[in-house]
Scaffold this active site. Structure first.
Site, PDB file in Angstrom:
ATOM      1  N   ASP A  31       0.798  -1.645  -0.049  1.00  0.00           N
ATOM      2  CA  ASP A  31       0.011   0.258  -0.267  1.00  0.00           C
ATOM      3  C   ASP A  31       0.465   1.388   0.299  1.00  0.00           C
ATOM      4  OD1 ASP A  31      -3.093   0.423   0.939  1.00  0.00           O
ATOM      5  OD2 ASP A  31      -1.959   1.665   0.673  1.00  0.00           O
ATOM      6  N   ASN A  88     -12.404  -2.979   3.033  1.00  0.00           N
ATOM      7  CA  ASN A  88     -14.045  -2.878   2.677  1.00  0.00           C
ATOM      8  C   ASN A  88     -14.456  -2.081   1.947  1.00  0.00           C
ATOM      9  OD1 ASN A  88     -12.247  -0.930   5.340  1.00  0.00           O
ATOM     10  ND2 ASN A  88     -10.699  -0.326   3.758  1.00  0.00           N
ATOM     11  N   VAL A  97     -11.156   2.763  -3.883  1.00  0.00           N
ATOM     12  CA  VAL A  97     -10.961   2.559  -4.684  1.00  0.00           C
ATOM     13  C   VAL A  97     -11.775   0.986  -5.320  1.00  0.00           C
ATOM     14  CG1 VAL A  97      -9.130   1.183  -6.179  1.00  0.00           C
ATOM     15  CG2 VAL A  97      -8.211   2.452  -4.342  1.00  0.00           C
ATOM     16  N   HIS A 101     -10.702  -5.981  -3.475  1.00  0.00           N
ATOM     17  CA  HIS A 101      -8.593  -5.591  -3.229  1.00  0.00           C
ATOM     18  C   HIS A 101      -9.213  -6.035  -1.258  1.00  0.00           C
ATOM     19  CE1 HIS A 101     -10.083  -1.749  -2.042  1.00  0.00           C
ATOM     20  NE2 HIS A 101      -9.156  -1.404  -0.990  1.00  0.00           N
TER      21      HIS A 101
END
Ligand code: AMP
Ligand code: ZN
Length: 115
Positions: A31, A88, A97, A101
């Protein structure tokens, strides 16, 4: 591949990222704004908006993502101490985004519940 999707562009090699591990179906890279000493994102190579869509459309890909997250924990040396997987999903959960993920977070004592 969606042209306007950041993670599709990383998966396509158009935007650089620090790769940690890869599999047939997924990629793991650091990240850019780490929230823990180990903070790696695991994404499917193909585009889905979130992990629920992956589960519905391609359950084996979600399995592959979780396996790759476990491999990341191994290579980062945090599997024994423990790590957290976070997905999330949606704006109120601060998904920013909209390419599925998993966050792999580890390397410090993680607070519970998350904020
Ligand atoms: P989320 O808020 O759950 O959608 O997570 C998106 C994550 O992507 C955030 O933790 C960002 O720091 C991370 N991120 C955004 N741009 C990049 C990038 N170019 N390379 C790596 N990570 C990124
Ligand atoms: Zn995408």
């Amino acid at each position: 591949m969606a042209d306007d999707c950041l993670f599709c562009r990383i998966a396509g090699g158009e935007i650089p990222a620090e790769m940690v591990a890869t599999s047939d179906e997924a990629l793991a890279f650091r990240d850019i704004t780490p929230a823990a000493p180990t903070h790696v994102l695991v994404i499917p190579r193909a585009h889905w908006a979130n992990v629920a869509e992956v589960a519905a459309a391609a359950p084996q890909t979600l399995v592959d993502m979780v396996r790759l997250a476990a491999e990341v924990a191994d290579v980062e040396g945090v599997a024994g101490d423990g790590y957290r997987l976070v997905a999330n999903t949606g704006p109120s959960a601060h998904q920013t985004v909209f390419h599925a993920h998993l966050h792999v977070l580890a390397g410090r004592s993680l607070t519970w519940p998350p904020g």
